[in-house]
Design an enzyme around this catalytic site. Structure first.
Site, PDB file in Angstrom:
ATOM      1  N   ASN A  18      51.889  93.236  71.572  1.00  0.00           N
ATOM      2  CA  ASN A  18      50.428  93.173  71.687  1.00  0.00           C
ATOM      3  C   ASN A  18      49.808  94.564  71.774  1.00  0.00           C
ATOM      4  O   ASN A  18      48.724  94.800  71.243  1.00  0.00           O
ATOM      5  CB  ASN A  18      50.019  92.332  72.902  1.00  0.00           C
ATOM      6  CG  ASN A  18      49.929  90.857  72.547  1.00  0.00           C
ATOM      7  OD1 ASN A  18      50.140  90.481  71.391  1.00  0.00           O
ATOM      8  ND2 ASN A  18      49.625  90.021  73.519  1.00  0.00           N
TER       9      ASN A  18
ATOM     10  N   PHE B  88      46.391  93.104  60.010  1.00  0.00           N
ATOM     11  CA  PHE B  88      45.767  93.761  61.169  1.00  0.00           C
ATOM     12  C   PHE B  88      45.119  95.080  60.804  1.00  0.00           C
ATOM     13  O   PHE B  88      45.110  96.033  61.579  1.00  0.00           O
ATOM     14  CB  PHE B  88      46.780  93.941  62.311  1.00  0.00           C
ATOM     15  CG  PHE B  88      46.583  92.890  63.368  1.00  0.00           C
ATOM     16  CD1 PHE B  88      46.900  91.571  63.097  1.00  0.00           C
ATOM     17  CD2 PHE B  88      46.032  93.198  64.602  1.00  0.00           C
ATOM     18  CE1 PHE B  88      46.665  90.581  64.036  1.00  0.00           C
ATOM     19  CE2 PHE B  88      45.798  92.214  65.545  1.00  0.00           C
ATOM     20  CZ  PHE B  88      46.128  90.901  65.262  1.00  0.00           C
TER      21      PHE B  88
ATOM     22  N   CYS C 289      44.129  88.155  75.158  1.00  0.00           N
ATOM     23  CA  CYS C 289      45.465  88.767  75.199  1.00  0.00           C
ATOM     24  C   CYS C 289      45.503  90.264  74.970  1.00  0.00           C
ATOM     25  O   CYS C 289      46.054  90.997  75.789  1.00  0.00           O
ATOM     26  CB  CYS C 289      46.364  88.050  74.212  1.00  0.00           C
ATOM     27  SG  CYS C 289      46.472  86.316  74.648  1.00  0.00           S
TER      28      CYS C 289
ATOM     29  N   LYS D  99      43.725  92.131  77.770  1.00  0.00           N
ATOM     30  CA  LYS D  99      44.454  91.922  79.038  1.00  0.00           C
ATOM     31  C   LYS D  99      45.815  92.635  79.033  1.00  0.00           C
ATOM     32  O   LYS D  99      46.205  93.264  80.012  1.00  0.00           O
ATOM     33  CB  LYS D  99      44.634  90.406  79.200  1.00  0.00           C
ATOM     34  CG  LYS D  99      45.634  89.947  80.197  1.00  0.00           C
ATOM     35  CD  LYS D  99      45.610  88.436  80.307  1.00  0.00           C
ATOM     36  CE  LYS D  99      46.558  87.721  79.369  1.00  0.00           C
ATOM     37  NZ  LYS D  99      47.975  87.859  79.686  1.00  0.00           N
TER      38      LYS D  99
HETATM   39  C1  UGA Z   1      47.200  87.995  70.068  1.00  0.00           C
HETATM   40  C2  UGA Z   1      48.449  88.318  69.222  1.00  0.00           C
HETATM   41  O1  UGA Z   1      48.080  88.493  67.854  1.00  0.00           O
HETATM   42  C3  UGA Z   1      49.466  87.189  69.326  1.00  0.00           C
HETATM   43  O2  UGA Z   1      50.651  87.536  68.617  1.00  0.00           O
HETATM   44  C4  UGA Z   1      49.809  86.952  70.801  1.00  0.00           C
HETATM   45  O3  UGA Z   1      50.719  85.887  70.971  1.00  0.00           O
HETATM   46  C5  UGA Z   1      48.537  86.620  71.551  1.00  0.00           C
HETATM   47  O4  UGA Z   1      47.614  87.719  71.412  1.00  0.00           O
HETATM   48  C6  UGA Z   1      48.907  86.410  72.999  1.00  0.00           C
HETATM   49  O5  UGA Z   1      49.425  87.340  73.628  1.00  0.00           O
HETATM   50  O6  UGA Z   1      48.785  85.270  73.479  1.00  0.00           O
HETATM   51  P1  UGA Z   1      45.006  86.488  69.714  1.00  0.00           P
HETATM   52  O7  UGA Z   1      44.466  87.185  70.920  1.00  0.00           O
HETATM   53  O8  UGA Z   1      44.926  85.007  69.656  1.00  0.00           O
HETATM   54  O9  UGA Z   1      46.570  86.851  69.505  1.00  0.00           O
HETATM   55  O10 UGA Z   1      44.204  87.035  68.456  1.00  0.00           O
HETATM   56  P2  UGA Z   1      44.463  88.079  67.281  1.00  0.00           P
HETATM   57  O11 UGA Z   1      44.481  87.351  66.012  1.00  0.00           O
HETATM   58  O12 UGA Z   1      45.573  88.979  67.599  1.00  0.00           O
HETATM   59  O13 UGA Z   1      43.093  88.892  67.341  1.00  0.00           O
HETATM   60  C7  UGA Z   1      42.809  89.789  68.419  1.00  0.00           C
HETATM   61  C8  UGA Z   1      41.513  90.534  68.148  1.00  0.00           C
HETATM   62  O14 UGA Z   1      41.681  91.458  67.095  1.00  0.00           O
HETATM   63  C9  UGA Z   1      40.359  89.644  67.735  1.00  0.00           C
HETATM   64  O15 UGA Z   1      39.183  90.097  68.366  1.00  0.00           O
HETATM   65  C10 UGA Z   1      40.280  89.832  66.229  1.00  0.00           C
HETATM   66  O16 UGA Z   1      39.006  89.605  65.711  1.00  0.00           O
HETATM   67  C11 UGA Z   1      40.675  91.289  66.106  1.00  0.00           C
HETATM   68  N1  UGA Z   1      41.225  91.622  64.787  1.00  0.00           N
HETATM   69  C12 UGA Z   1      42.398  91.104  64.363  1.00  0.00           C
HETATM   70  C13 UGA Z   1      40.531  92.516  63.983  1.00  0.00           C
HETATM   71  O17 UGA Z   1      39.443  93.026  64.360  1.00  0.00           O
HETATM   72  N2  UGA Z   1      41.047  92.858  62.766  1.00  0.00           N
HETATM   73  C14 UGA Z   1      42.229  92.364  62.330  1.00  0.00           C
HETATM   74  O18 UGA Z   1      42.654  92.751  61.205  1.00  0.00           O
HETATM   75  C15 UGA Z   1      42.916  91.457  63.143  1.00  0.00           C
END
Ligand code: UGA
Length: 466
Positions: free
Chosen positions: A239, A280, A291, A294
């Site tokens: 993460n 990403f 996540c 945090k």
């Molecule tokens: C994240 C991790 O990706 C998971 O692998 C992990 O299991 C999870 O935390 C956890 O620890 O439970 P999540 O928080 O559901 O998952 O969401 P993500 O898809 O990772 O997105 C996180 C943030 O990054 C969001 O605000 C999203 O909009 C942003 N993001 C993501 C971007 O701005 N650009 C991207 O290319 C990808």
């Protein structure tokens, strides 16, 4: 042997293998995103009646709703898969935690580990669940699976806790089995993960978990066996790496805004390097959710206690605080802050990303606060997250549709990449005649189209075309 008898024998042995290889009763404590999805998917991947999964929670309202098939969160596909497995008699919801724990030989703890006021990890829900579990374990042996994200080193305390509080005549194994599911794609991430990490210090525990994940292992999902501390670290390091990657691409996008480069091409170009990868790399209004924010703070807190500098993570957190207000900063390029009072600003998207109703650490939160402080009227719409936001901000206007939010708006801030915001009828919106500003913080609307239609607009790291 006669052909029919041979066939029957083959069927019988296959069937008994299926029954005997999965004779487990599984309890999952905590019915949040992780517990609910994990418990449901474990039930789902097994043959009819080959195991039982109890999803447990102290929240009686939640359990009553789940028993009726009502899902307390918005997660695509979850409702269907829960109902399917309830109907198969594989999945049950209960708050009789002591009773179900006593029946179970595999127990997952999947309760929340939020950030405490001082930035450390609040383990109070976890230890309360652990205590309730340990004092009620009756099966010998029992495998306790840690799904909650726990600060590195917690497993050592847990081993001590079990030694002290569990019935000494019973063997309790510990497995650290971190989850990598994302909200919004949680079912697919659980059924088709990139990897399963099994951290343990006993082969018996590994065998129990292998049994549970056998249907996935058979599909050639890679499994990594590690010691306990390494499994704990893999979760945080994953993460935190994602957080660093996102803050990096967001900063490069901000740089593109000044140089005239296009972040979408830049991200494509750097992502074509296999060592970097394409995913990403979409810039936006910072990372939110429960996540990444945090777990960056959690890892920083652990590192600080151990006297280890984590400068990259520190920088990612700082860059993210800055990035979350980027849409607001961009708005001020068109409407100076001293002119925001009395203006109507439409916020499209309140959840931290698309396909979830979760607003934790969403960029919408600091942006609403800023707009309110300047006296702007906020008109908001989100397909799923409005109820949660209403609990935090009563004084903004919640609209039934995107178009209602946009009506009379001086500016539109697109904060979440919901599909429907990509396909709004921008031509009709423009025809209303007003000089509307559009800040597309997810780069989901074609900037050339917006330019052609005559909008004042900005994306993140996208050059302005005339
Ligand atoms: C994240 C991790 O990706 C998971 O692998 C992990 O299991 C999870 O935390 C956890 O620890 O439970 P999540 O928080 O559901 O998952 O969401 P993500 O898809 O990772 O997105 C996180 C943030 O990054 C969001 O605000 C999203 O909009 C942003 N993001 C993501 C971007 O701005 N650009 C991207 O290319 C990808």
């Amino acid at each position: 042997m006669n052909k029919n008898i041979k066939y029957f024998f083959l069927l019988f042995t296959t069937f008994s293998f299926l029954i005997l290889s999965n004779p487990h009763t599984v309890s999952v404590i905590g019915t949040g995103y992780v517990g609910l999805v994990t418990g449901t998917c474990i039930a789902d991947i097994h043959e009819d009646n080959s195991l039982k999964v109890y999803c447990l929670d102290i929240d009686t309202n939640k359990i009553e709703a789940l028993q009726k098939g009502i899902i307390p969160i918005y997660e695509p596909g979850l409702s269907e898969i829960v109902q399917k497995n309830q109907a198969r008699n594989m999945l049950f919801f209960s708050n009789a935690i002591a009773e179900k724990v006593a029946e179970s030989d595999i127990i997952f703890i999947a309760v929340g580990t939020p950030t405490a006021a001082d930035g450390s990890v609040d383990l109070s829900y976890f230890y309360s669940a652990l205590e309730q579990t340990v004092k009620n374990i009756k099966c010998n042996p029992t495998t306790l699976v840690l799904k909650s994200t726990l600060p590195i080193g917690t497993v050592q305390h847990i081993l001590g806790f079990i030694k002290k509080h569990a019935d000494p005549s019973l063997t309790v194994h510990i497995v650290s089995n971190p989850e990598f599911l994302r909200e919004g794609t949680a079912i697919n991430d659980t059924l088709n993960p990139d990897r399963i990490v099994i951290g343990s210090n006993t082969p018996d525990a590994v065998r129990a978990i292998q049994d549970l994940y056998q249907p996935l292992i058979r599909k050639n999902i890679p499994v990594l066996y590690t010691d306990l501390a390494s499994a704990e670290t893999i979760k945080y390091a994953s993460n935190n790496f994602l957080a660093v990657k996102l803050s990096f691409i967001n900063e490069i996008a901000n740089l593109c805004d000044k140089t005239g480069a296009n972040i979408q091409l830049v991200a494509k170009g750097i992502g074509m390097d296999k060592r970097i990868g394409q995913s990403f790399l979409s810039p936006g209004p910072g990372f939110g959710g429960s996540c990444l924010p945090k777990d960056t703070l959690g890892l920083l807190s652990t590192a600080q206690a151990l006297g280890v500098p984590l400068l990259t993570v520190q920088a990612a957190v700082k860059a993210n605080e800055y990035q979350q207000l980027m849409p607001y900063r961009k708005l001020k390029e068109f409407i100076p802050s001293n002119e925001l009072a009395g203006k109507t600003i439409a916020l499209l998207g309140l959840s931290f990303k698309a396909n979830t109703d979760d607003i934790r650490y969403s960029a919408a939160l600091p942006i609403i606060r800023k707009l309110q402080a300047k006296g702007a009227h906020v008109h908001a719409f989100d397909p799923q997250a409005m109820q949660h936001m209403k609990n935090l901000f009563q004084e903004i206007t919640y609209c039934e549709t995107s178009y209602e939010a946009i009506k009379n708006a001086d500016a539109i801030l697109i904060l979440t990449e919901w599909d429907e915001f990509k396909h709004l009828e921008y031509e009709k919106i423009k025809k209303r005649g007003k000089n509307i500003v559009i800040i597309d913080s997810r780069n989901i609307v074609d900037s050339c189209t917006l330019s052609k239609l005559g909008f004042l607009h900005a994306g993140i790291g996208i050059p302005h075309t005339e």
